[in-house]
Motif scaffolding. Sequence first.
Motif, PDB file in Angstrom:
ATOM      1  N   ASN A  78       0.810  -1.208   0.000  1.00 56.03           N
ATOM      2  CA  ASN A  78       0.000   0.000   0.000  1.00 56.03           C
ATOM      3  C   ASN A  78       0.852   1.271   0.000  1.00 56.03           C
ATOM      4  O   ASN A  78       0.385   2.332  -0.398  1.00 56.03           O
ATOM      5  N   GLY A  80      -1.343   2.929  -2.500  1.00 62.31           N
ATOM      6  CA  GLY A  80      -2.157   3.982  -1.907  1.00 62.31           C
ATOM      7  C   GLY A  80      -1.408   5.291  -1.764  1.00 62.31           C
ATOM      8  O   GLY A  80      -1.950   6.362  -2.031  1.00 62.31           O
ATOM      9  N   ILE A 132      -5.521  -5.233   0.268  1.00 68.20           N
ATOM     10  CA  ILE A 132      -5.598  -3.780   0.419  1.00 68.20           C
ATOM     11  C   ILE A 132      -6.881  -3.228  -0.186  1.00 68.20           C
ATOM     12  O   ILE A 132      -7.436  -2.261   0.295  1.00 68.20           O
ATOM     13  N   THR A 184      -7.523   1.785   0.639  1.00 66.78           N
ATOM     14  CA  THR A 184      -6.169   2.286   0.410  1.00 66.78           C
ATOM     15  C   THR A 184      -5.919   3.633   1.069  1.00 66.78           C
ATOM     16  O   THR A 184      -4.792   4.082   1.153  1.00 66.78           O
ATOM     17  N   PRO A 237      -5.065  -1.651   4.950  1.00 66.91           N
ATOM     18  CA  PRO A 237      -4.644  -2.969   4.451  1.00 66.91           C
ATOM     19  C   PRO A 237      -4.649  -4.048   5.531  1.00 66.91           C
ATOM     20  O   PRO A 237      -4.907  -5.211   5.235  1.00 66.91           O
TER      21      PRO A 237
END
Lengths: 350, 422, 300
Positions: free
Chosen positions: A54, A58, A257, A262, A268
Amino acid sequence: MRSGLLSPGLLRDVAFAIAALALLLVLPMAFPAPALRDFLIYFFAYGLLAMSLNLLVGLTGLVSFGHAAYFATGAYAFGLLMQTGRVSIPLAMLAAVGGTALVALVIGAICVRLKEIYFSFITLAFQMFIHSVIVTWVSLTGGDQGLRGGIPRPPILGLDLNDARVLYGACAAVFVLCILAMRQVSQSPFGYTLRMIRDNPARANFLGVDVTAMKLGIFVFAAAMASVGGLILALFVSGAYPEFAFWTTSGEAIFMIMLGGTTIFLGPLVGTLLLQTLNHFVTIYTEHHGLVLGTVILVIVLGLRRGLADVVYDWLQGRRTTRPNTPAGPTPEGAEPAPLPDGALKSRIV
Amino acid sequence: MGTNTVSSRAPSRRQVLGGLAAGAAVTGFPHVAGAQAKAIRVGMPTILSGRVAILGTSSRAAAQLAFRQINEAGGINGRTLELIDRDSKGRPDEAAKVTRDLINNDGCEIIIDGEASSGAFAVHEVIRDLPVLCLHTCSETSSLSADPKLHVKTAFRCARQGIHDAVAGGTYAARNAKAKGLKRWMTCSPDYAYGRDNTAEFLEFAKMFEPSIETVDQVWPKLFAPDYTESITKILQTKPQAVYSALWGGDLVAFIEQSNLYRLFNSITMFSGGLGDPPVLTAIKQLPPGLNTAYRYNRNYPAKPANAAFADAFAKIAGHEPTNWAWQVYLGCLFIAEALKRTNGRTEGTALAGALKGMSIAAPFAVGDTITMRDSDHTIIGYPVAWGRTVPKAPFVEDFSDVGWGKIVELETQWKKSKGYA
Amino acid sequence: MNLEALVDCLSSASCAVTQVSTGLIVGMLLFLVTSGLSLIFGVLGIINFTHGAFYMMGAYFAFTAYALTGSFLASMAAGAIGVGLFGMAFERLVMSRVYGRDILMQLLVCYAMILILDDGVKILYGGEYRMMGMPDVFALPPVEIAGGFVPGYYLFMVGVALAAGLVLWLGINRTRLGKIVRALAINPQMVGALGINTTLLYAGVFGLGSLLAGLAGALAAPIRTLTPGMGVSILIESFIVTVIGGMGSIAGAFLAALLIGFTRAFGAIGFPLFVDGLMFALMALVLVVKPSGLLGREAA
């Protein structure tokens, strides 16, 4: 403004980490079933994989399809070093993480130059390459049969890791430490630069940010964190297997995730917990877990249209501000919701 | 098959629930749940999904059959055997996890390991940690039992072993090569550790017995490759007299059918390590006659009423002929039942292992009178390692010719020395 | 490396014929699967990861139809049309709900679908290996061409794949409908504003792409083993082909599939052990040098 927040932020994070570790250590004492410890160790391993992925997906907007490659290199490097019988566990861990970082540096230097979907493809290609190296290099890795003969667990500082409870404690400590490290990176100026790259790479470039170097930096760091997950699993199952590097493992990390969400730092982990729990119980009750798991994923994705932690977070935000909330609107959101550095703390679950 | 699965699973599901509840409530003493229950729980981690699902489904059916028969005959000192199977999805870390869960949470006191290749090694490590009795019923990799470094006191292999098959295959190949003047050989085996080891060992022994055999070329299609055209045309180009292949399962089915298109077997003598498995033979629509294959399972060999009875009873449960895995699991269950009888129902790993070491039982599959679990390296001997030829009619392979176990064991010992295992 | 063997082979007519045909056989079925994947990406901008599972469904549909009717034509029709309709339903009910969302959401939906389809096949057909069987029409000895041998069924298979590819290409580039579809790929709002039902078009294109996967599965059913999960390796291979050829380019898919086919055919002669590594290396190389693939448009 940021530097002002950083210090109390760090303090709060450390306090939170200590509380989380204490909870993790107390939990198996309150419920001393070995199965709970086993479950949590798998949760630590895959949780680190998902959390580190992530950082790319993310935080930076780099969708890697090949993150499990580093999970596997960590596991194999650690296992091979331990099997020599000449290295202590902490040293082997450091070497495995360092070695993985090095591999990631080389691969990342090629990958991060590519944009969007092509980045995804090339990370996948490198992962398949690493998988085929593991399967082909039988004399070193044992090929498809994996690293055989067990991974020894010599005592560290008088702690006997062959005792399942001690092993659990050690894994919990490493896990919390890594999460804390990732938290610090994501809250650092470096982390905010990455958010800027995600939201507007052109602007970042214009402001004089070396976008490629920044991306490479987080790529290497995320790989190193994933390798810790891998070596925890290797230490626990006492072996390393080529399946660790297969694309399905990367795929699963992505699902974790996505299930969790995210946007929130610990999202996650929610996804990991969800998928692991689901998998655990579905496997017990039916052999048709594909059918069940697939249906559940479809319902979540089509019903909620976003990660679970994101939904909960939005809901909490909506209540807090008492404005008519508009979660999961039908319009596809091009720009993600603004990053929420400190607010995110409030909805930490786990 | 569907109803079968459901009805056979229903009780185990309920009991699993109970086990879970007990495990969670009486936390810390999960074994108590198992010990107080009337049934002796046997856990089976195996692969029930994906491309090799038949491995798990046929293993499970064989264990269900064996347990039903044992329980109907009065069980073990009045206690029944109960199977709890679980899908590892072919992932070794998952295999390790479900094995631990089966032992720790579900109170399984014995494990039948139905995992392939890497999964078997993962389960092996779990057993090192949690020493209950474990029978590997699927992995044929020689090192699992032959390598003393990997030895685990309560783990046994109740499955064929690669090196035994290699000696038998080499002997049979050499005999045929001499009789028919087959000198130019090629191999076509899947490109992974088992495929490569198996092929190398086969050639080693074939050449030892018949030095005129020459390997002119080798092709290595990928494991689980759907298409073998380039390997087949390569064989056509090279024009060997004989081909050895370690392909198995669905891969072998595709290879044979695709070779048929080129009429490959009109001019080339085929030696296959995996063709003798009934589901492979049944799946092939046009089975060419006269292909040489290693025995995997056959209802007519060994020609014993008990063997045919097993095949019939199995087919009734599974809906198809027994697989190689099926007879191995069934035999494993017989070993477990006999060991439990000898320990008077005690289920401690060390006690059962002690009973199992060197045990000989009169099994339906024994070439002679018995199959023996060898004391020194925890693996079985005395099972069928014969080779036969394909015919178009079920059960598709006949004319089995045997290789004596005396010779196999002798050459196995030499091989172990050369590997540093003995 | 065995270049000598390679040169030898190329200078002998029989070897050259056999290996060229091998390249075509390997490549053309791959092209058929890939063209559907590429079409869907080109027009809808999504990667249909369930494509391999659709191929599997095509094979099983064909298997069932053949077992019921004994007609090869019926089996092909069942595979192609059955999967085409299923694809349309999937697009309407599931895929259309994640348009414009994160690519990861699409991936997740597809993964869920793969899990469901694989399990569904296992429940319906069991885990056993299945083979449809070669229709009697093709139970002939291989055709001899200049000393090389090519099985009749493969000639048919390559013919069908080429024909499907040609029809697809002509349809997109030479018809009015094709023009609309191309416009749809570039500016869907404009197409919608012109009063054309884009929803129907999307479903149609998705269905057509799925149909191609189903057709490929049906063609493979007589010669490849049917098992649950058989679509996985096909998905990976066609994915590599799509990336090398250029996402969304049918011609690129054709070129890349041929490239892979010939690499494997002649690789088996000249450099047997490198073929797999070569495919990944080729993919990585293409991505680094020209990310949009051999014949792909530059990324929008």
